[in-house]
Design a protein around this motif. Structure first.
Motif, PDB file in Angstrom:
ATOM      1  N   UNK A 179      -3.378  17.174 -14.781  1.00 27.29           N
ATOM      2  CA  UNK A 179      -2.980  18.581 -14.680  1.00 27.29           C
ATOM      3  C   UNK A 179      -4.195  19.467 -14.406  1.00 27.29           C
ATOM      4  N   UNK A 180      -5.319  19.162 -15.051  1.00 26.42           N
ATOM      5  CA  UNK A 180      -6.545  19.948 -14.868  1.00 26.42           C
ATOM      6  C   UNK A 180      -7.034  19.861 -13.420  1.00 26.42           C
ATOM      7  N   UNK A 181      -7.063  18.640 -12.867  1.00 31.36           N
ATOM      8  CA  UNK A 181      -7.501  18.477 -11.468  1.00 31.36           C
ATOM      9  C   UNK A 181      -6.608  19.293 -10.541  1.00 31.36           C
ATOM     10  N   UNK A 182      -5.316  19.207 -10.785  1.00 32.36           N
ATOM     11  CA  UNK A 182      -4.363  19.911  -9.917  1.00 32.36           C
ATOM     12  C   UNK A 182      -4.582  21.422  -9.982  1.00 32.36           C
ATOM     13  N   UNK A 183      -4.767  21.950 -11.182  1.00 31.78           N
ATOM     14  CA  UNK A 183      -4.938  23.397 -11.327  1.00 31.78           C
ATOM     15  C   UNK A 183      -6.255  23.870 -10.730  1.00 31.78           C
ATOM     16  N   UNK A 184      -7.240  22.975 -10.618  1.00 33.43           N
ATOM     17  CA  UNK A 184      -8.525  23.340 -10.009  1.00 33.43           C
ATOM     18  C   UNK A 184      -8.456  23.403  -8.489  1.00 33.43           C
ATOM     19  N   UNK A 185      -7.400  22.873  -7.911  1.00 33.41           N
ATOM     20  CA  UNK A 185      -7.252  22.935  -6.453  1.00 33.41           C
ATOM     21  C   UNK A 185      -7.023  24.380  -6.025  1.00 33.41           C
ATOM     22  N   UNK A 186      -7.464  24.758  -4.824  1.00 26.62           N
ATOM     23  CA  UNK A 186      -7.206  26.118  -4.334  1.00 26.62           C
ATOM     24  C   UNK A 186      -5.708  26.425  -4.343  1.00 26.62           C
ATOM     25  N   UNK A 187      -5.389  27.661  -4.647  1.00 24.02           N
ATOM     26  CA  UNK A 187      -3.978  28.053  -4.761  1.00 24.02           C
ATOM     27  C   UNK A 187      -3.210  27.792  -3.464  1.00 24.02           C
ATOM     28  N   UNK A 225       0.842  -1.188   0.000  1.00 28.01           N
ATOM     29  CA  UNK A 225       0.000   0.000   0.000  1.00 28.01           C
ATOM     30  C   UNK A 225       0.879   1.240   0.000  1.00 28.01           C
ATOM     31  N   UNK A 226       0.376   2.305  -0.608  1.00 28.44           N
ATOM     32  CA  UNK A 226       1.089   3.583  -0.552  1.00 28.44           C
ATOM     33  C   UNK A 226       0.582   4.480   0.563  1.00 28.44           C
ATOM     34  N   UNK A 227      -0.219   3.911   1.462  1.00 21.18           N
ATOM     35  CA  UNK A 227      -0.863   4.690   2.525  1.00 21.18           C
ATOM     36  C   UNK A 227       0.158   5.442   3.377  1.00 21.18           C
ATOM     37  N   UNK A 228       1.305   4.821   3.624  1.00 18.54           N
ATOM     38  CA  UNK A 228       2.310   5.427   4.501  1.00 18.54           C
ATOM     39  C   UNK A 228       2.992   6.634   3.861  1.00 18.54           C
ATOM     40  N   UNK A 229       2.830   6.819   2.536  1.00 18.71           N
ATOM     41  CA  UNK A 229       3.459   7.936   1.856  1.00 18.71           C
ATOM     42  C   UNK A 229       2.615   9.209   1.929  1.00 18.71           C
ATOM     43  N   UNK A 230       1.386   9.090   2.423  1.00 13.09           N
ATOM     44  CA  UNK A 230       0.476  10.234   2.511  1.00 13.09           C
ATOM     45  C   UNK A 230       0.257  10.579   3.974  1.00 13.09           C
ATOM     46  N   UNK A 231       0.313  11.863   4.286  1.00 15.20           N
ATOM     47  CA  UNK A 231       0.109  12.315   5.665  1.00 15.20           C
ATOM     48  C   UNK A 231      -1.383  12.547   5.893  1.00 15.20           C
ATOM     49  N   UNK A 232      -2.054  11.570   6.494  1.00 17.21           N
ATOM     50  CA  UNK A 232      -3.497  11.678   6.698  1.00 17.21           C
ATOM     51  C   UNK A 232      -3.846  12.550   7.905  1.00 17.21           C
ATOM     52  N   UNK A 233      -2.842  13.124   8.541  1.00 17.41           N
ATOM     53  CA  UNK A 233      -3.084  14.162   9.547  1.00 17.41           C
ATOM     54  C   UNK A 233      -3.046  15.557   8.921  1.00 17.41           C
ATOM     55  N   UNK A 234      -2.666  15.598   7.638  1.00 14.03           N
ATOM     56  CA  UNK A 234      -2.605  16.857   6.906  1.00 14.03           C
ATOM     57  C   UNK A 234      -3.922  17.045   6.153  1.00 14.03           C
ATOM     58  N   UNK A 235      -4.694  18.059   6.529  1.00 17.48           N
ATOM     59  CA  UNK A 235      -6.028  18.231   5.940  1.00 17.48           C
ATOM     60  C   UNK A 235      -5.963  18.466   4.437  1.00 17.48           C
ATOM     61  N   UNK A 236      -4.876  19.063   3.952  1.00 15.67           N
ATOM     62  CA  UNK A 236      -4.736  19.274   2.508  1.00 15.67           C
ATOM     63  C   UNK A 236      -4.514  17.959   1.776  1.00 15.67           C
ATOM     64  N   UNK A 237      -3.724  17.071   2.371  1.00 15.76           N
ATOM     65  CA  UNK A 237      -3.534  15.740   1.784  1.00 15.76           C
ATOM     66  C   UNK A 237      -4.869  14.994   1.732  1.00 15.76           C
ATOM     67  N   UNK A 238      -5.607  15.043   2.825  1.00 12.16           N
ATOM     68  CA  UNK A 238      -6.886  14.317   2.901  1.00 12.16           C
ATOM     69  C   UNK A 238      -7.884  14.886   1.893  1.00 12.16           C
ATOM     70  N   UNK A 239      -7.965  16.213   1.807  1.00 15.76           N
ATOM     71  CA  UNK A 239      -8.889  16.861   0.874  1.00 15.76           C
ATOM     72  C   UNK A 239      -8.585  16.438  -0.556  1.00 15.76           C
ATOM     73  N   UNK A 240      -7.308  16.475  -0.939  1.00 15.91           N
ATOM     74  CA  UNK A 240      -6.915  16.118  -2.307  1.00 15.91           C
ATOM     75  C   UNK A 240      -7.113  14.629  -2.551  1.00 15.91           C
ATOM     76  N   UNK A 241      -6.785  13.817  -1.570  1.00 13.91           N
ATOM     77  CA  UNK A 241      -6.980  12.375  -1.673  1.00 13.91           C
ATOM     78  C   UNK A 241      -8.451  12.058  -1.955  1.00 13.91           C
TER      79      UNK A 241
END
Length: 698
Positions: A515-523, A480-496
């Protein structure tokens, strides 16, 4: 020093003066004691009331002024705190403690120059003022002026050797110098002096040197593990002791010579990790001193290993490597048992070169108690004098002779490849790329045309051994790649969560769509999450996690036996019931594939992978997350089953007939890769020879 200690210390100073107080001021000590009581329990309002009563009796009473200043500092009233302390200094200008308190206020205001002046003034008055030394050392540590910090800490420790704060600062200092043993020595002393308790190294984060061989044996038998230098594979704690080897000792119990010079030679000539912790009793002065000396030795051995490696590297770089057409090539490969996949790629490729008749030196640790130090690694280069060096996921070693070929094979998005910075390619570097997404980064680093080398299969290990008709399993083998994502980071969780939503809707993650999804994220969110992390780790984790979840759900619905192997799947409640743990690479994995009708591959950005090759070699049907159109054309696509959503995956798992997938594995073997590398080197030598002849004629 705590507030409780410091306020009492103010009151206890100058007892002779208190004994001769005038009758008009004889109530002041009682008032101050009451104020101190409330100050200690953080009842600041009551404390202030009694301090003010004392000052009403005598506005120039220095202890009352100092206590009021300290109280105002606790109340964050820095201007008032300074005013009271300056008034106290006007009466008692030679008091180093007052300057220390003033320095504390300047520190709280981030007025660092003024704080230094105050602490240095305290030292001018009293060269043995430990408080000033500690504060100056703390400031210099934060400003990364480590030599200045060390001077103050050494001076302070000579005056107050049992001060826990001093040892804690030494711990921070030596960590910056990478002097691990000394840092941990001071950490243990700091904890002991503060709490009178001992740190238990039973579950240590380092290999440990014991003074007591029986204690070393006891801990060695526990086979404790820890993560070493950021690697994913757990190390086994090695327990060292001075003396002779014990009979029937476990493999992670190691005796080292008692003589310092012999111990140095032992660590320079072996691949055991140098212990980072010493187990000693800090309540015993003789053990404390021996532990300090031993810590210094161990850190010196580490430094010597590095210096010796640099010296050997200089010698290697000057070697002349001679190529003879009628002689086998000398080929050196290095890897580590602490890697997940790369060690097996190197191992199988080494075996393929041996089958071709070449001389091979495959350098890797013997077991998890070891880690090959740079000096021993460079020594292998020096003695073997390789014609060809094979490295995976990093550039060529800087010390290679000019005429040695280095094959760099990029399989993953390593920091060296993706992050800004240059790579100094050598004329005889041959750059291979496993996936098209890494070609982009290699080209940015100056490689015009990376050579495609797909991940390989060892067909000596992976081959069909079970009739397809008897198989009833669907499996996934991978982490699993779960350990590579910080699930205590609200920005990581939101994007995930956004990526999960798009995947569940059946989206195709093309390069443009990602690229489109990424650019749609808040700055603001994009400033926290780099596109490389978004594209590499977040998307990777989402696709793998959801694909394996779907496999577990629909496989069970269809009556298939569902099994998941690898690492880090315990966190997922959907996958957990089907998780069987980790498998060693090789025969055990081949055995599971031979029991499986279907096996999953869920890696974005590619159609073919080493996992697909190994699945095919066992005549198992690969069910692959659909990245077609986002990856290179693959000539065997018609022999694979693809899915992008849960329904498509379910349809794949209802396939009844076997598919002839063996040709996929046979096209990408380590044997063919080894021969290809030899051909590339021979061609390169022929081109150089021809060019030399042309230059000579001209």
């Amino acid at each position: 020093m705590t507030t409780q200690d410091s306020v009492l210390d103010v009151f206890n100073k100058n007892k002779a003066q208190k004994a001769t107080l005038e009758p008009a001021t004889d109530k002041i000590p009682d008032l101050l004691m009451k104020g101190i009581h409330f100050h200690q329990i953080t009842n600041f309002q009551s404390a202030e009331k009694y301090y003010k009563q004392a000052l009403n009796i005598n506005p120039q009473f220095p202890e009352a002024l100092q206590l009021m200043g300290m109280l105002q500092m606790d109340l964050k009233n820095m201007a008032a705190a300074k005013e009271y302390l300056y008034r106290a200094l006007s009466i008692r200008g030679k008091d180093p403690d007052l300057y220390c308190k003033l320095g504390d206020i300047f520190l709280a205001e981030s007025s660092h120059n003024e704080a230094k002046d105050a602490f240095n003034h305290a030292l001018e008055i009293d060269p043995k003022c430990v408080c000033a030394m500690i504060q100056l050392a703390t400031m210099y540590l934060k400003q990364e002026e480590y030599e200045k910090a060390q001077i103050h800490l050494i001076n302070a420790s000579e005056i107050d050797p049992d001060n826990s704060t001093i040892h804690d600062l030494f711990h921070q200092l030596y960590r910056q110098y990478n002097r691990t043993a000394l840092a941990n020595y001071h950490k243990k002393l700091a904890v002991y002096l503060l709490t009178q308790s001992l740190i238990d190294y039973t579950h240590s984060s380092h290999d440990t040197l014991f003074f007591d061989s029986s204690r070393a044996l006891e801990v060695a038998r526990q086979r404790n593990t820890f993560t070493y230098s950021g690697v994913l594979v757990k190390c086994i704690q090695t327990c060292f002791y001075f003396g002779k080897s014990l009979p029937d000792a476990p493999f992670n119990l190691v005796a080292i010579p008692e003589d310092v010079n012999e111990a140095a030679l032992f660590f320079i000539t072996t691949d055991y990790r140098i212990p980072g912790i010493i187990d000693f009793d800090p309540s015993l002065p003789e053990q404390r001193e021996f532990a300090r000396e031993s810590s210094q030795w161990l850190d010196t051995f580490t430094e010597f290993r590095i210096k010796y490696a640099h010296k050997l590297a200089s010698l290697v770089s000057k070697q002349s490597i001679v190529f003879k057409e009628d002689e086998p090539l000398r080929i050196l490969l290095t890897s580590s048992i602490y890697t997940l996949v790369m060690q097996y790629c190197s191992k199988y490729l080494a075996r393929a070169f041996e089958k071709l008749g070449h001389l091979v030196n495959f350098v890797i640790e013997k077991d998890c108690t070891r880690s090959i130090p740079p000096c021993l690694l460079v020594n292998e280069y020096y003695n073997f004098k390789p014609h060809i060096v094979i490295v995976i996921n990093h550039s060529s070693p800087s010390f290679l002779p000019a005429n040695t070929f280095c094959i760099t094979w990029w399989q993953d998005g390593m920091n060296e490849l993706i992050n800004p910075g240059i790579i100094n390619w050598r004329p005889r570097d041959i750059v291979l790329s496993a996936f098209p997404q890494y070609d982009y980064y290699l080209q940015k680093k100056g490689v015009k045309s990376p050579i495609r080398q797909r991940l390989c299969v060892d067909t000596d290990l992976f081959f069909p051994a079970t009739p397809f008709e008897s198989r009833r399993k669907v499996t996934f083998i991978g982490s699993s790649g779960h350990h590579m994502v910080d699930f205590n980071n609200k920005n990581h969780v939101y994007t995930f969560d956004i990526l999960v939503e798009r995947m569940e809707a059946g989206a195709f993650f093309s390069t443009d769509y990602i690229e489109k999804i990424y650019q749609e994220l808040p700055e603001k969110l994009r400033s926290d999450i780099a596109f490389e992390f978004f594209n590499s780790w977040l998307l990777y984790n989402v696709i793998r996690e959801k694909s394996v979840e779907w496999m577990c759900e629909v496989g069970s619905e269809l009556g298939l036996e569902v099994e998941v192997y690898g690492r880090y799947w315990e966190h997922n409640p959907i996958i957990r019931p089907y998780f069987k743990g980790e498998l060693p690479h090789g025969k055990e994995i081949a055995k599971i594939y031979n029991q499986s009708r279907f096996a999953l591959e869920a890696t974005p950005g590619t159609v073919y992978s080493q996992r697909v090759g190994e699945i095919c070699a066992c005549a198992t049907i690969p069910v692959v997350y659909d990245s077609r159109g986002n990856s290179e054309a693959f000539s065997f696509e018609d022999r694979l089953l693809f899915f992008k959503n849960r329904a498509e995956l379910k349809a794949c798992l209802q396939q009844k007939q076997a598919i002839d997938v063996l040709p996929i594995a046979q096209a990408y073997t380590y044997d063919s890769m080894a021969q290809s590398i030899v051909n590339l080197v021979r061609e390169h030598l022929a081109e150089e020879k021809a060019q030399t002849s042309i230059d000579y004629i001209n």
